[in-house]
Design a protein around this motif. Structure first.
Motif, PDB file in Angstrom:
ATOM      1  N   GLU A  69       0.844  -1.181   0.000  1.00  0.00           N
ATOM      2  CA  GLU A  69       0.000   0.000   0.000  1.00  0.00           C
ATOM      3  C   GLU A  69       0.887   1.242   0.000  1.00  0.00           C
ATOM      4  O   GLU A  69       1.861   1.307   0.752  1.00  0.00           O
ATOM      5  CB  GLU A  69      -0.883  -0.013   1.250  1.00  0.00           C
ATOM      6  N   GLU A  79      -5.012   1.390  -2.838  1.00  0.00           N
ATOM      7  CA  GLU A  79      -4.828   0.054  -3.410  1.00  0.00           C
ATOM      8  C   GLU A  79      -3.346  -0.290  -3.457  1.00  0.00           C
ATOM      9  O   GLU A  79      -2.503   0.587  -3.636  1.00  0.00           O
ATOM     10  CB  GLU A  79      -5.408  -0.006  -4.822  1.00  0.00           C
ATOM     11  N   PRO A  80      -2.997  -1.568  -3.282  1.00  0.00           N
ATOM     12  CA  PRO A  80      -1.582  -1.968  -3.375  1.00  0.00           C
ATOM     13  C   PRO A  80      -0.989  -1.607  -4.734  1.00  0.00           C
ATOM     14  O   PRO A  80      -1.646  -1.750  -5.765  1.00  0.00           O
ATOM     15  CB  PRO A  80      -1.629  -3.484  -3.192  1.00  0.00           C
ATOM     16  N   ASP A 122       0.072  -7.596   4.022  1.00  0.00           N
ATOM     17  CA  ASP A 122      -1.348  -7.306   3.825  1.00  0.00           C
ATOM     18  C   ASP A 122      -1.769  -7.289   2.353  1.00  0.00           C
ATOM     19  O   ASP A 122      -2.944  -7.083   2.056  1.00  0.00           O
ATOM     20  CB  ASP A 122      -1.700  -5.956   4.463  1.00  0.00           C
ATOM     21  N   VAL A 123      -0.845  -7.518   1.428  1.00  0.00           N
ATOM     22  CA  VAL A 123      -1.163  -7.476   0.005  1.00  0.00           C
ATOM     23  C   VAL A 123      -1.856  -8.771  -0.404  1.00  0.00           C
ATOM     24  O   VAL A 123      -1.432  -9.864  -0.025  1.00  0.00           O
ATOM     25  CB  VAL A 123       0.127  -7.253  -0.828  1.00  0.00           C
ATOM     26  N   LYS A 124      -2.928  -8.649  -1.183  1.00  0.00           N
ATOM     27  CA  LYS A 124      -3.646  -9.816  -1.695  1.00  0.00           C
ATOM     28  C   LYS A 124      -2.809 -10.487  -2.788  1.00  0.00           C
ATOM     29  O   LYS A 124      -1.961  -9.861  -3.421  1.00  0.00           O
ATOM     30  CB  LYS A 124      -5.006  -9.408  -2.276  1.00  0.00           C
ATOM     31  N   PHE A 125      -3.052 -11.769  -3.003  1.00  0.00           N
ATOM     32  CA  PHE A 125      -2.221 -12.548  -3.917  1.00  0.00           C
ATOM     33  C   PHE A 125      -2.466 -12.195  -5.385  1.00  0.00           C
ATOM     34  O   PHE A 125      -1.638 -12.500  -6.235  1.00  0.00           O
ATOM     35  CB  PHE A 125      -2.446 -14.044  -3.695  1.00  0.00           C
ATOM     36  N   GLY A 126      -3.559 -11.538  -5.715  1.00  0.00           N
ATOM     37  CA  GLY A 126      -3.864 -11.233  -7.114  1.00  0.00           C
ATOM     38  C   GLY A 126      -2.787 -10.406  -7.790  1.00  0.00           C
ATOM     39  O   GLY A 126      -2.338 -10.723  -8.892  1.00  0.00           O
ATOM     40  N   SER A 129       0.396 -12.429  -8.244  1.00  0.00           N
ATOM     41  CA  SER A 129       0.264 -13.354  -9.368  1.00  0.00           C
ATOM     42  C   SER A 129       0.453 -12.627 -10.695  1.00  0.00           C
ATOM     43  O   SER A 129       1.084 -13.159 -11.625  1.00  0.00           O
ATOM     44  CB  SER A 129      -1.105 -14.030  -9.319  1.00  0.00           C
TER      45      SER A 129
END
Length: 153
Positions: A69, A79-80, A122-126, A129
């Protein structure tokens, strides 16, 4: 009979007039050749903890990608985001970044480049990827995931 002393015309003194010049030349040389540049990290970084870590042998072959973030949410949002060097980029810019980093290396070392991803916990894997997919397309096959050593065992 030794009325006259033998006098030699040589002096035993060492000339030191050029010493300051030599010292300043050495100082200037080391100031010019030393690289002390560090990236200004623009994203929050709380790295995950791991129990088994491996140390990097040749750090000159490592390039860093930061995911997290943004610290300045008024400028970059919440947003990240992805940061390479000192610049925020999108996933489409990853291939260009990898090619620029490869161009800095010699021909022999280009295939040995390692991309180190420093991803906030805290970052989502999307987004991770997406970056991995871009690294595959850029033919950057060696990827590290940076972490800190866990204190509990």
């Amino acid at each position: 009979m030794s009325k006259f002393k033998k006098s030699s015309g040589t002096s035993q003194d060492i000339p030191t007039a050029a010493l300051p010049d030599i010292i300043f030349m050495l100082l200037f040389f080391f100031m010019v050749t030393t690289v002390m540049r560090e990236d200004d990290i623009l994203v929050k970084q709380q790295l995950p903890k791991a129990t088994q870590l491996t140390k990097i042998e040749k750090k000159s072959l490592v390039s860093y990608i930061y995911l997290g973030e943004p610290k300045n949410t008024s400028l970059f949002g919440v947003e990240p985001r992805i940061q390479t060097n000192d610049v925020m980029v999108t996933t489409e810019d990853i291939i260009q970044f990898v090619n620029q980093e490869k161009d800095k290396l010699s021909e022999v070392e280009r295939d040995q480049i390692t991309m180190s991803m420093k991803v906030d916990v805290d970052v989502k894997f999307g987004i991770v990827s997406d970056v991995q997919q871009e690294l595959r397309e850029a033919n950057a096959r060696r990827v590290l995931y940076s972490s800190v050593k866990s204190t509990e065992e």
